[in-house]
Design an enzyme around this catalytic site. Sequence first.
Site, PDB file in Angstrom:
ATOM      1  N   ASN A   1      -1.488   5.583   2.175  1.00 56.13           N
ATOM      2  CA  ASN A   1      -2.580   4.742   2.641  1.00 56.13           C
ATOM      3  C   ASN A   1      -2.984   5.099   4.068  1.00 56.13           C
ATOM      4  O   ASN A   1      -3.192   6.261   4.374  1.00 56.13           O
ATOM      5  CB  ASN A   1      -2.218   3.261   2.486  1.00 56.13           C
ATOM      6  CG  ASN A   1      -3.149   2.563   1.511  1.00 56.13           C
ATOM      7  OD1 ASN A   1      -4.361   2.747   1.569  1.00 56.13           O
ATOM      8  ND2 ASN A   1      -2.591   1.764   0.613  1.00 56.13           N
TER       9      ASN A   1
ATOM     10  N   ASP B   1      -2.371  -1.532   4.489  1.00 57.60           N
ATOM     11  CA  ASP B   1      -3.317  -0.663   3.786  1.00 57.60           C
ATOM     12  C   ASP B   1      -3.901   0.333   4.790  1.00 57.60           C
ATOM     13  O   ASP B   1      -3.178   1.141   5.340  1.00 57.60           O
ATOM     14  CB  ASP B   1      -4.392  -1.527   3.120  1.00 57.60           C
ATOM     15  CG  ASP B   1      -5.077  -0.818   1.961  1.00 57.60           C
ATOM     16  OD1 ASP B   1      -5.320   0.394   2.064  1.00 57.60           O
ATOM     17  OD2 ASP B   1      -5.395  -1.473   0.960  1.00 57.60           O
TER      18      ASP B   1
END
Length: 226
Positions: A73, A124
């Site tokens: 990510n 994220d």
Amino acid sequence: NIKTGDFTKVVDPEKHKPSNRFNDGKADPRGRFVCGSMYAAKPKKVGAANLYTFEGPETLTLRAEVGDVTTSNGLGWNAEGTLFYYIDSPTMTVRQFEYDVETGKLANGRDAIVIPKELGGAPDGLAIDTEGNLWVALFRGGKVTKWDPHTSELLAIIDVPCAQVTSCCFGGKNLDKLYITTAKGSSPEEVQANHNKSAGAVFVCVPGVTGVPQYEFAWRQPKSNL
């Protein structure tokens, strides 16, 4: 081709892994495209993905220095380009590596930030400001968090009016605005659970700092044998 809309596949390093797909990626200070894959099937298969450096045809390098990867990510570099930050979401950590801008090699990895479970969600995408602090989106956590990667201190929280916060980046003429992306969901169940009308929208705020400029991909053709 932006004029015709045609696409040409240039590399597929994980065609032997049909459950994998590429996820996040950015250009480094020398124009290399650093990108990571993820295991997209359920249940998650730990260590089934990878991080790569891509420069053009025949110039794909596996970045084994990061170890086993499950969901590659957020990633980014400090203003000097000497430190590389990287997120493999299930680990709930942001890793820091020393970065060699001339070779793209990583060294001396360490856990810069461990995201507490009580914050909710998983790390994220990320952005970096000119003061060296990290802005980390928390997927299913409904927020963006600001961290000092040198002390691991949580400095600020920006609440977002929907759960699935995917990433953030600095923009605007002076790079003083933080743009935050969100998702509606990837399955009917997730869409129903995240039914807020704002889900899937892009938000913007003024965090009081400026961001590190981003870099452009520098396509490198393979060397001729002639």
